[in-house]
Design an enzyme around this catalytic site. Structure first.
Site, PDB file in Angstrom:
ATOM      1  N   SER A 155      53.407  82.302  28.903  1.00 29.47           N
ATOM      2  CA  SER A 155      52.427  81.530  29.676  1.00 29.47           C
ATOM      3  C   SER A 155      53.153  80.764  30.770  1.00 29.47           C
ATOM      4  O   SER A 155      54.357  80.486  30.653  1.00 29.47           O
ATOM      5  CB  SER A 155      51.729  80.529  28.748  1.00 29.47           C
ATOM      6  N   TYR A 168      52.250  74.257  22.024  1.00 26.11           N
ATOM      7  CA  TYR A 168      51.951  75.503  22.729  1.00 26.11           C
ATOM      8  C   TYR A 168      52.999  75.761  23.823  1.00 26.11           C
ATOM      9  O   TYR A 168      53.558  76.858  23.918  1.00 26.11           O
ATOM     10  CB  TYR A 168      50.543  75.423  23.329  1.00 26.11           C
TER      11      TYR A 168
HETATM   12  N1  LIG Z   1      43.591  82.601  28.208  1.00 27.99           N
HETATM   13  C1  LIG Z   1      44.504  81.931  28.870  1.00 27.99           C
HETATM   14  O1  LIG Z   1      44.189  81.079  29.744  1.00 27.99           O
HETATM   15  C2  LIG Z   1      45.957  82.193  28.598  1.00 27.99           C
HETATM   16  C3  LIG Z   1      46.902  81.683  29.518  1.00 27.99           C
HETATM   17  C4  LIG Z   1      48.240  81.920  29.296  1.00 27.99           C
HETATM   18  C5  LIG Z   1      48.647  82.638  28.195  1.00 27.99           C
HETATM   19  N2  LIG Z   1      47.720  83.122  27.317  1.00 27.99           N
HETATM   20  C6  LIG Z   1      48.211  83.859  26.153  1.00 27.99           C
HETATM   21  O2  LIG Z   1      47.611  85.141  26.151  1.00 27.99           O
HETATM   22  C7  LIG Z   1      47.577  85.645  24.804  1.00 27.99           C
HETATM   23  C8  LIG Z   1      46.197  86.190  24.510  1.00 27.99           C
HETATM   24  O3  LIG Z   1      45.273  85.143  24.622  1.00 27.99           O
HETATM   25  P1  LIG Z   1      43.759  85.355  25.044  1.00 27.99           P
HETATM   26  O4  LIG Z   1      43.480  84.318  26.042  1.00 27.99           O
HETATM   27  O5  LIG Z   1      43.478  86.761  25.335  1.00 27.99           O
HETATM   28  O6  LIG Z   1      43.071  84.902  23.652  1.00 27.99           O
HETATM   29  P2  LIG Z   1      41.719  85.356  22.912  1.00 27.99           P
HETATM   30  O7  LIG Z   1      40.710  85.857  23.876  1.00 27.99           O
HETATM   31  O8  LIG Z   1      41.363  84.201  22.041  1.00 27.99           O
HETATM   32  O9  LIG Z   1      42.195  86.575  21.980  1.00 27.99           O
HETATM   33  C9  LIG Z   1      43.118  86.355  20.950  1.00 27.99           C
HETATM   34  C10 LIG Z   1      43.392  87.648  20.213  1.00 27.99           C
HETATM   35  O10 LIG Z   1      44.399  87.388  19.236  1.00 27.99           O
HETATM   36  C11 LIG Z   1      43.924  87.774  17.935  1.00 27.99           C
HETATM   37  N3  LIG Z   1      44.476  86.877  16.930  1.00 27.99           N
HETATM   38  C12 LIG Z   1      44.269  85.528  16.833  1.00 27.99           C
HETATM   39  N4  LIG Z   1      44.880  85.042  15.747  1.00 27.99           N
HETATM   40  C13 LIG Z   1      45.494  86.097  15.145  1.00 27.99           C
HETATM   41  C14 LIG Z   1      46.259  86.237  13.960  1.00 27.99           C
HETATM   42  N5  LIG Z   1      46.533  85.187  13.169  1.00 27.99           N
HETATM   43  N6  LIG Z   1      46.745  87.472  13.634  1.00 27.99           N
HETATM   44  C15 LIG Z   1      46.463  88.537  14.421  1.00 27.99           C
HETATM   45  N7  LIG Z   1      45.732  88.461  15.543  1.00 27.99           N
HETATM   46  C16 LIG Z   1      45.242  87.253  15.901  1.00 27.99           C
HETATM   47  C17 LIG Z   1      42.391  87.677  18.046  1.00 27.99           C
HETATM   48  O11 LIG Z   1      41.715  88.536  17.130  1.00 27.99           O
HETATM   49  P3  LIG Z   1      41.285  88.089  15.617  1.00 27.99           P
HETATM   50  O12 LIG Z   1      40.650  86.742  15.746  1.00 27.99           O
HETATM   51  O13 LIG Z   1      40.392  89.181  15.156  1.00 27.99           O
HETATM   52  O14 LIG Z   1      42.554  88.061  14.846  1.00 27.99           O
HETATM   53  C18 LIG Z   1      42.184  88.188  19.467  1.00 27.99           C
HETATM   54  O15 LIG Z   1      42.210  89.590  19.485  1.00 27.99           O
HETATM   55  C19 LIG Z   1      47.976  84.465  23.910  1.00 27.99           C
HETATM   56  O16 LIG Z   1      49.319  84.623  23.518  1.00 27.99           O
HETATM   57  C20 LIG Z   1      47.824  83.252  24.821  1.00 27.99           C
HETATM   58  O17 LIG Z   1      48.668  82.210  24.453  1.00 27.99           O
HETATM   59  C21 LIG Z   1      46.387  82.907  27.498  1.00 27.99           C
END
Ligand SMILES: NC(=O)c1ccc[n+]([C@@H]2O[C@H](COP(=O)([O-])OP(=O)(O)OC[C@H]3O[C@@H](n4cnc5c(N)ncnc54)[C@H](OP(=O)(O)O)[C@@H]3O)[C@@H](O)[C@H]2O)c1
Length: 274
Positions: A155, A168
């Site tokens: 991130s 985080y």
């Molecule tokens: N969105 C942002 O603004 C942002 C910015 C910078 C970085 N990121 C990073 O991008 C990555 C993806 O985030 P996102 O924004 O796409 O989040 P998201 O929409 O909440 O999706 C999270 C995914 O991770 C899975 N997950 C959550 N807990 C888990 C566990 N304990 N074991 C296995 N799978 C798990 C969820 O599925 P289940 O619930 O079915 O397990 C889901 O498929 C993360 O690492 C986040 O830190 C996000």
């Protein structure tokens, strides 16, 4: 009539070097966008998340729309058992994984001393422990084969200390640092490691974590598809770090060159403003 292209022909036509990709957190947001982009390019997929039903629905749709093989691995990556299952798949010599996307993640927001410690430990479990274990499992066979690609979804928060999202930011700094170190370790081996460092991306992340983003302006958000595509392009080109979005690249560059106390102060101002 010409026979439809096979998955292998499509990965070749799309110009991507990987045939099979394993993506964690593939049921929503950035992980789902990686899965869709991978399937569009003709790659076979192994999708990992906790919700088995949601995984099965997505797999069915991707098979039907893109004619690729999609396997599902329902696993909780905070647990030893969940990690063991995914590691075993990464190490399977009969079905090599060419591209690993360590994407699953969670977050919290608030003053560190007020947040439940379990939620903080989940952030570390997914953002650091799972990344170490899955990188370790994937990297050894990749180095042995002399080819492989790993994207660790870090991130922009990883570039400086982050008051109010302290754990985080620390976990993302860990995965950024680990990725860059691994990039150097395997340089020249045919294996490529990239840290993908997005900022605000429109996904389920903030709602799931109960983080209020109502004050974040609409123009600050990137679509998940754009973030995933940028990550795939970067790892294919052998780039160590990818920050999607020109304004965010500038912020990352400033965080890198600014004295630590200035970066810390800027980050505190920014945390207070949202
Ligand atoms: N969105 C942002 O603004 C942002 C910015 C910078 C970085 N990121 C990073 O991008 C990555 C993806 O985030 P996102 O924004 O796409 O989040 P998201 O929409 O909440 O999706 C999270 C995914 O991770 C899975 N997950 C959550 N807990 C888990 C566990 N304990 N074991 C296995 N799978 C798990 C969820 O599925 P289940 O619930 O079915 O397990 C889901 O498929 C993360 O690492 C986040 O830190 C996000």
């Amino acid at each position: 009539m010409k026979a439809p292209a096979t998955a292998a022909e499509r990965t070749r036509d799309a110009g991507v070097p990987w045939r099979t990709a394993l993506i964690t957190g593939a049921t929503a947001g950035i992980g789902l966008a990686f899965a869709q982009a991978g399937a569009r390019d003709g790659a076979n997929l192994v999708l990992v998340a906790r919700d088995g039903e949601r995984l099965a629905e997505i797999a069915e749709r991707l098979r039907a729309e893109h004619g690729v093989e999609v396997a599902c691995l329902a696993a909780d990556l905070r647990t030893v058992a969940g990690l063991d299952r995914v590691e075993a798949r990464l190490r399977d010599p009969g079905a090599p994984i060419d591209l690993l996307v360590n994407n699953a993640g969670t977050g919290t927001r608030g003053a560190f001393h007020t947040l439940p410690v379990e939620a903080e430990l989940d952030v570390v479990a997914l953002g650091a422990v799972a990344v170490v274990r899955l990188c370790r499992a994937a990297l050894a066979p990749m180095v042995e084969r002399g080819s492989g690609w790993i994207v660790n979804v870090s991130s922009l928060a990883g570039f400086q200390p982050d008051p109010l999202t302290a754990t985080y930011g620390a976990a993302k700094a860990f995965s950024l640092s680990l990725s860059e170190a691994l990039y150097e370790e395997v340089r020249g081996s045919g294996v490529h490691v990239t840290a993908l460092c997005p900022s605000f991306t429109a996904t389920e992340f903030h709602r799931r974590a109960g983080i209020d983003v109502s004050r974040v302006p609409a123009r600050a958000w990137l679509p998940a598809e754009r973030v995933a595509r940028a990550g795939l392009r970067a790892v294919e080109r052998g780039r160590p770090v990818c920050v999607p979005g020109a304004a965010y690249r500038l912020l990352a560059a400033l965080s890198t060159v600014a004295p630590r106390r200035v970066a810390r102060f800027g980050s505190r101002l920014f945390a207070g403003a949202r």
